[in-house]
Write an enzyme that holds these catalytic residues in place. Sequence first.
Site, mmCIF file in Angstrom:
data_model
loop_
_atom_site.group_PDB
_atom_site.id
_atom_site.type_symbol
_atom_site.label_atom_id
_atom_site.label_comp_id
_atom_site.label_asym_id
_atom_site.label_seq_id
_atom_site.Cartn_x
_atom_site.Cartn_y
_atom_site.Cartn_z
ATOM 1 N N LYS A 241 -5.842 1.099 10.223
ATOM 2 C CA LYS A 241 -5.362 1.470 8.890
ATOM 3 C C LYS A 241 -3.929 1.980 8.969
ATOM 4 O O LYS A 241 -3.546 2.662 9.914
ATOM 5 C CB LYS A 241 -6.255 2.563 8.296
ATOM 6 N N SER B 179 -2.089 0.254 4.036
ATOM 7 C CA SER B 179 -2.249 1.527 3.341
ATOM 8 C C SER B 179 -1.086 2.445 3.684
ATOM 9 O O SER B 179 -0.642 2.487 4.833
ATOM 10 C CB SER B 179 -3.550 2.209 3.767
ATOM 11 N N HIS C 226 -1.570 5.605 2.867
ATOM 12 C CA HIS C 226 -2.354 6.844 2.810
ATOM 13 C C HIS C 226 -2.062 7.635 1.540
ATOM 14 O O HIS C 226 -1.930 8.850 1.569
ATOM 15 C CB HIS C 226 -2.128 7.693 4.061
ATOM 16 N N ARG D 14 1.426 10.180 0.319
ATOM 17 C CA ARG D 14 1.631 11.630 0.350
ATOM 18 C C ARG D 14 2.325 12.108 1.615
ATOM 19 O O ARG D 14 2.864 13.199 1.651
ATOM 20 C CB ARG D 14 0.282 12.342 0.209
ATOM 21 N N ASP E 109 -5.306 -1.119 0.127
ATOM 22 C CA ASP E 109 -5.530 -0.039 -0.836
ATOM 23 C C ASP E 109 -4.196 0.581 -1.212
ATOM 24 O O ASP E 109 -3.166 0.282 -0.620
ATOM 25 C CB ASP E 109 -6.519 1.014 -0.333
ATOM 26 N N GLY E 110 -4.214 1.405 -2.197
ATOM 27 C CA GLY E 110 -3.007 2.114 -2.625
ATOM 28 C C GLY E 110 -2.508 1.624 -3.960
ATOM 29 O O GLY E 110 -2.100 0.472 -4.104
ATOM 30 N N GLY E 111 -2.602 2.449 -4.961
ATOM 31 C CA GLY E 111 -2.088 2.113 -6.277
ATOM 32 C C GLY E 111 -2.980 1.192 -7.078
ATOM 33 O O GLY E 111 -2.564 0.669 -8.103
ATOM 34 N N ARG F 85 -10.422 6.273 -7.047
ATOM 35 C CA ARG F 85 -9.496 7.252 -7.618
ATOM 36 C C ARG F 85 -10.010 8.642 -7.311
ATOM 37 O O ARG F 85 -11.193 8.908 -7.450
ATOM 38 C CB ARG F 85 -9.426 7.088 -9.141
#
Length: 88
Positions: free
Chosen positions: A7, A29, A31, A34, A62-64, A86
């Site tokens: 990941k 990703s 993450h 952040r 993933d992400g957004g 979410r």
Amino acid sequence: RLPIVLKGVMTFADAQLAVAYGADAVWVSNHGGRQLDGAASTLVALPEVVAGVAGRVPVLFDGGVRRGTDVLKALALGADLVCVGRPV
């Protein structure tokens, strides 16, 4: 042997290294963005990672992801699996 899913892959070179070292899948990703101010968008990084693995392993994303159209965009850009979630 359990499968290894790496990941946080965000570049062509990292995708190639992941495959070369035996990863069974890569996960695009940042993450949640952040950790680093100005981290690249996962949607921008996705085509580069897909090119790097060249079909040798699945690409997770993933992400957004907030709506169905985000899922379709990721699939259109080459993701094999899109993770949706979410924070509450």
